[in-house]
Design a protein around this motif. Structure first.
Motif, PDB file in Angstrom:
ATOM      1  N   ALA A 127       9.724  47.714  51.788  1.00  0.00           N
ATOM      2  CA  ALA A 127       8.795  46.771  51.155  1.00  0.00           C
ATOM      3  C   ALA A 127       9.244  45.329  51.375  1.00  0.00           C
ATOM      4  O   ALA A 127       8.407  44.444  51.609  1.00  0.00           O
ATOM      5  CB  ALA A 127       8.696  47.071  49.655  1.00  0.00           C
ATOM      6  N   VAL A 128      10.543  45.082  51.318  1.00  0.00           N
ATOM      7  CA  VAL A 128      11.073  43.736  51.556  1.00  0.00           C
ATOM      8  C   VAL A 128      10.685  43.268  52.959  1.00  0.00           C
ATOM      9  O   VAL A 128      10.278  42.114  53.162  1.00  0.00           O
ATOM     10  CB  VAL A 128      12.605  43.705  51.370  1.00  0.00           C
ATOM     11  N   GLU A 129      10.775  44.161  53.941  1.00  0.00           N
ATOM     12  CA  GLU A 129      10.385  43.824  55.313  1.00  0.00           C
ATOM     13  C   GLU A 129       8.891  43.520  55.403  1.00  0.00           C
ATOM     14  O   GLU A 129       8.479  42.532  56.037  1.00  0.00           O
ATOM     15  CB  GLU A 129      10.740  44.980  56.260  1.00  0.00           C
ATOM     16  N   ARG A 130       8.093  44.358  54.784  1.00  0.00           N
ATOM     17  CA  ARG A 130       6.642  44.142  54.824  1.00  0.00           C
ATOM     18  C   ARG A 130       6.261  42.827  54.146  1.00  0.00           C
ATOM     19  O   ARG A 130       5.385  42.091  54.627  1.00  0.00           O
ATOM     20  CB  ARG A 130       5.926  45.312  54.151  1.00  0.00           C
ATOM     21  N   LEU A 131       6.909  42.523  53.061  1.00  0.00           N
ATOM     22  CA  LEU A 131       6.612  41.281  52.348  1.00  0.00           C
ATOM     23  C   LEU A 131       6.991  40.067  53.177  1.00  0.00           C
ATOM     24  O   LEU A 131       6.272  39.055  53.177  1.00  0.00           O
ATOM     25  CB  LEU A 131       7.343  41.270  51.000  1.00  0.00           C
ATOM     26  N   ALA A 132       8.103  40.147  53.897  1.00  0.00           N
ATOM     27  CA  ALA A 132       8.512  39.033  54.756  1.00  0.00           C
ATOM     28  C   ALA A 132       7.468  38.786  55.839  1.00  0.00           C
ATOM     29  O   ALA A 132       7.147  37.633  56.163  1.00  0.00           O
ATOM     30  CB  ALA A 132       9.873  39.321  55.377  1.00  0.00           C
ATOM     31  N   GLN A 133       6.928  39.865  56.380  1.00  0.00           N
ATOM     32  CA  GLN A 133       5.882  39.721  57.391  1.00  0.00           C
ATOM     33  C   GLN A 133       4.625  39.081  56.816  1.00  0.00           C
ATOM     34  O   GLN A 133       3.869  38.423  57.527  1.00  0.00           O
ATOM     35  CB  GLN A 133       5.553  41.089  57.988  1.00  0.00           C
ATOM     36  N   ALA A 134       4.427  39.264  55.494  1.00  0.00           N
ATOM     37  CA  ALA A 134       3.257  38.684  54.822  1.00  0.00           C
ATOM     38  C   ALA A 134       3.534  37.287  54.278  1.00  0.00           C
ATOM     39  O   ALA A 134       2.651  36.688  53.657  1.00  0.00           O
ATOM     40  CB  ALA A 134       2.808  39.608  53.691  1.00  0.00           C
ATOM     41  N   GLY A 135       4.765  36.783  54.471  1.00  0.00           N
ATOM     42  CA  GLY A 135       5.079  35.413  54.049  1.00  0.00           C
ATOM     43  C   GLY A 135       5.893  35.292  52.777  1.00  0.00           C
ATOM     44  O   GLY A 135       6.218  34.187  52.351  1.00  0.00           O
ATOM     45  N   VAL A 136       6.218  36.416  52.140  1.00  0.00           N
ATOM     46  CA  VAL A 136       7.088  36.385  50.954  1.00  0.00           C
ATOM     47  C   VAL A 136       8.489  36.745  51.430  1.00  0.00           C
ATOM     48  O   VAL A 136       8.791  37.909  51.685  1.00  0.00           O
ATOM     49  CB  VAL A 136       6.620  37.362  49.856  1.00  0.00           C
ATOM     50  N   MET A 137       9.343  35.739  51.554  1.00  0.00           N
ATOM     51  CA  MET A 137      10.639  35.922  52.176  1.00  0.00           C
ATOM     52  C   MET A 137      11.666  36.488  51.198  1.00  0.00           C
ATOM     53  O   MET A 137      11.487  36.446  49.982  1.00  0.00           O
ATOM     54  CB  MET A 137      11.145  34.593  52.758  1.00  0.00           C
ATOM     55  N   ARG A 138      12.729  37.027  51.752  1.00  0.00           N
ATOM     56  CA  ARG A 138      13.787  37.624  50.935  1.00  0.00           C
ATOM     57  C   ARG A 138      14.311  36.637  49.887  1.00  0.00           C
ATOM     58  O   ARG A 138      14.609  37.034  48.748  1.00  0.00           O
ATOM     59  CB  ARG A 138      14.929  38.090  51.856  1.00  0.00           C
ATOM     60  N   GLU A 139      14.429  35.367  50.249  1.00  0.00           N
ATOM     61  CA  GLU A 139      14.959  34.361  49.332  1.00  0.00           C
ATOM     62  C   GLU A 139      14.091  34.166  48.097  1.00  0.00           C
ATOM     63  O   GLU A 139      14.547  33.630  47.088  1.00  0.00           O
ATOM     64  CB  GLU A 139      15.118  33.018  50.051  1.00  0.00           C
ATOM     65  N   GLN A 140      12.850  34.602  48.168  1.00  0.00           N
ATOM     66  CA  GLN A 140      11.942  34.476  47.029  1.00  0.00           C
ATOM     67  C   GLN A 140      12.022  35.686  46.094  1.00  0.00           C
ATOM     68  O   GLN A 140      11.382  35.668  45.036  1.00  0.00           O
ATOM     69  CB  GLN A 140      10.504  34.307  47.532  1.00  0.00           C
ATOM     70  N   LEU A 141      12.790  36.687  46.488  1.00  0.00           N
ATOM     71  CA  LEU A 141      12.914  37.903  45.691  1.00  0.00           C
ATOM     72  C   LEU A 141      14.286  37.969  45.027  1.00  0.00           C
ATOM     73  O   LEU A 141      15.244  37.351  45.484  1.00  0.00           O
ATOM     74  CB  LEU A 141      12.706  39.141  46.568  1.00  0.00           C
ATOM     75  N   TRP A 142      14.361  38.716  43.949  1.00  0.00           N
ATOM     76  CA  TRP A 142      15.606  38.929  43.215  1.00  0.00           C
ATOM     77  C   TRP A 142      15.824  40.429  43.140  1.00  0.00           C
ATOM     78  O   TRP A 142      15.055  41.143  42.496  1.00  0.00           O
ATOM     79  CB  TRP A 142      15.481  38.310  41.827  1.00  0.00           C
ATOM     80  N   LEU A 143      16.851  40.919  43.866  1.00  0.00           N
ATOM     81  CA  LEU A 143      17.066  42.356  44.013  1.00  0.00           C
ATOM     82  C   LEU A 143      18.259  42.810  43.180  1.00  0.00           C
ATOM     83  O   LEU A 143      19.350  42.255  43.275  1.00  0.00           O
ATOM     84  CB  LEU A 143      17.312  42.708  45.481  1.00  0.00           C
ATOM     85  N   GLN A 144      18.028  43.835  42.396  1.00  0.00           N
ATOM     86  CA  GLN A 144      19.078  44.429  41.580  1.00  0.00           C
ATOM     87  C   GLN A 144      19.187  45.914  41.928  1.00  0.00           C
ATOM     88  O   GLN A 144      18.185  46.626  41.936  1.00  0.00           O
ATOM     89  CB  GLN A 144      18.747  44.272  40.097  1.00  0.00           C
ATOM     90  N   THR A 145      20.404  46.358  42.236  1.00  0.00           N
ATOM     91  CA  THR A 145      20.610  47.774  42.521  1.00  0.00           C
ATOM     92  C   THR A 145      21.837  48.262  41.773  1.00  0.00           C
ATOM     93  O   THR A 145      22.498  47.511  41.066  1.00  0.00           O
ATOM     94  CB  THR A 145      20.717  48.036  44.035  1.00  0.00           C
ATOM     95  N   LYS A 146      22.152  49.561  41.931  1.00  0.00           N
ATOM     96  CA  LYS A 146      23.199  50.182  41.122  1.00  0.00           C
ATOM     97  C   LYS A 146      24.095  51.090  41.957  1.00  0.00           C
ATOM     98  O   LYS A 146      23.624  51.718  42.914  1.00  0.00           O
ATOM     99  CB  LYS A 146      22.568  51.006  39.995  1.00  0.00           C
ATOM    100  N   PHE A 147      25.358  51.147  41.559  1.00  0.00           N
ATOM    101  CA  PHE A 147      26.248  52.208  42.006  1.00  0.00           C
ATOM    102  C   PHE A 147      26.172  53.321  40.969  1.00  0.00           C
ATOM    103  O   PHE A 147      26.423  53.107  39.781  1.00  0.00           O
ATOM    104  CB  PHE A 147      27.697  51.724  42.128  1.00  0.00           C
ATOM    105  N   THR A 148      25.830  54.528  41.434  1.00  0.00           N
ATOM    106  CA  THR A 148      25.705  55.684  40.547  1.00  0.00           C
ATOM    107  C   THR A 148      26.888  56.613  40.775  1.00  0.00           C
ATOM    108  O   THR A 148      27.073  57.122  41.886  1.00  0.00           O
ATOM    109  CB  THR A 148      24.396  56.443  40.814  1.00  0.00           C
ATOM    110  N   PRO A 149      27.705  56.861  39.746  1.00  0.00           N
ATOM    111  CA  PRO A 149      28.829  57.792  39.897  1.00  0.00           C
ATOM    112  C   PRO A 149      28.364  59.194  40.259  1.00  0.00           C
ATOM    113  O   PRO A 149      27.189  59.540  40.128  1.00  0.00           O
ATOM    114  CB  PRO A 149      29.490  57.760  38.512  1.00  0.00           C
TER     115      PRO A 149
END
Length: 350
Positions: A127-149
């Protein structure tokens, strides 16, 4: 936005604080954000210099919205935070389409995890790639992920070597997240749950701190931590303090009253999930109904509004475009002080 000269003068100054704002999170005025994006989108795509101005506009608009919207004392403590995160758990093959849809509607912060059992982190990256192609760049997004034990993983689909030492498992998971999300930087990295011993939890945390030192990660947090003393021990022992506590918001935990107060006092974002599903009795309460009638809003909007004004960050994982729009509209709502107090009593809040 009285004049172009005034706009760019203020927003260029805001650009210098961009990385800090990303680490802390930003309350976005979604309507203003989308307006600025539409005005500056062409310039953003035309040159690197224009991109700097475009980014300054985005974060300047967010900073302006923050200063105007945060009014209550508790909400003042959370100034500079995103009001909503779009949650991607259990979206399966629909993850990419739903993330694109959410961002198109106005969301800019996405929550995921390196846990194939419940998340398709790779499709968030798509989705991040598709959004960049549509003009919403990675720098405009805030990504949060997790390490799962390991105990939270599907034993048949673990995204790291289960036989490796714990610190290596964390490093491998982080590397996998960067690959999945197609990025070189994660804005917020969360430990999905405390480990069986405090020593193990701190082993993970020290790897997390190294990622912050390296600039790979912006901030740290923990999820599913409901014991006050455990969270306080982590906070005290950590060199890089947690900036997020993400918990299920439900009656069985007493709605984390003491933890939420601690978070407010220490600049930690309390992120709530299962907020609506776990609380049908709250949604049908008289306090919620009165605010619903005055605001011409839904009970779900009023509960989200109360959380935001209380200084917290709710997650929403809706698949409905209409509900996405309703959720985002909460950023422009304001509960009266008495309404905040009446709803707080439902959670036995001080």
């Amino acid at each position: 936005l009285d004049s172009q000269a005034h706009q760019f003068a203020g927003f260029r100054a805001c650009y210098a604080a961009r990385c800090h704002l990303l680490r802390e999170g930003v309350i976005h005025s979604f309507r203003l954000l989308r307006l600025v994006e539409s005005v500056t989108g062409a310039a953003h795509r035309s040159s690197w210099g224009s991109r700097r101005v475009h980014q300054a506009c985005l974060f300047g608009a967010a900073a302006i919205a923050t200063s105007r919207r945060v009014r209550t004392r508790t909400a003042m403590k959370s100034a500079g935070r995103l009001p909503f995160l779009y949650g991607t758990a259990w979206k399966k093959e629909a993850t990419a389409d739903l993330v694109v849809q959410a961002v198109q509607e106005g969301f800019r912060s996405i929550d995921t995890a390196c846990q194939p059992k419940h998340y398709r982190e790779d499709l968030v990256g798509a989705a991040v790639e598709r959004l960049a192609q549509a003009g919403v760049m990675r720098e405009q997004l805030w990504l949060q992920t997790k390490f799962t034990p390991l105990r939270g993983q599907d034993p048949n689909n673990i995204p790291y070597d289960s036989g490796a030492p714990l610190d290596m498992q964390v490093q491998q998971s982080l590397a996998k997240s960067l690959t999945n999300l197609k990025t070189t930087h994660i804005d917020s990295l969360i430990l999905h749950s405390p480990l069986q011993s405090f020593e193990q939890t701190m082993t993970v945390w020290k790897v997390f701190e190294g990622a912050v030192d390296a600039g790979t990660v912006g901030q740290l947090g923990i999820s599913n931590c409901y014991d006050f003393n455990s969270f306080k021990s982590l906070f005290d022992a950590a060199r890089v303090k947690p900036k997020v506590l993400q918990n299920r918001f439900y009656k069985d935990s007493g709605y984390d009253v003491a933890l939420r107060v601690f978070c407010l006092e220490n600049g930690i974002a309390y992120q709530s999930f299962w907020t609506l599903t776990a609380n049908p009795h709250i949604l049908s309460s008289d306090a919620i109904r009165r605010a619903t009638a005055r605001l011409a809003a839904t009970p779900q909007q009023v509960l989200f509004c109360w959380l935001i004004q209380s200084g917290h960050q709710p997650l929403t994982g809706t698949k409905s475009r209409e509900h996405m729009r309703q959720d985002l509209a909460v950023a422009d709502m304001q509960l009266h002080d008495q309404e905040v107090q009446d709803i707080s009593k439902l959670f036995h809040a001080p």
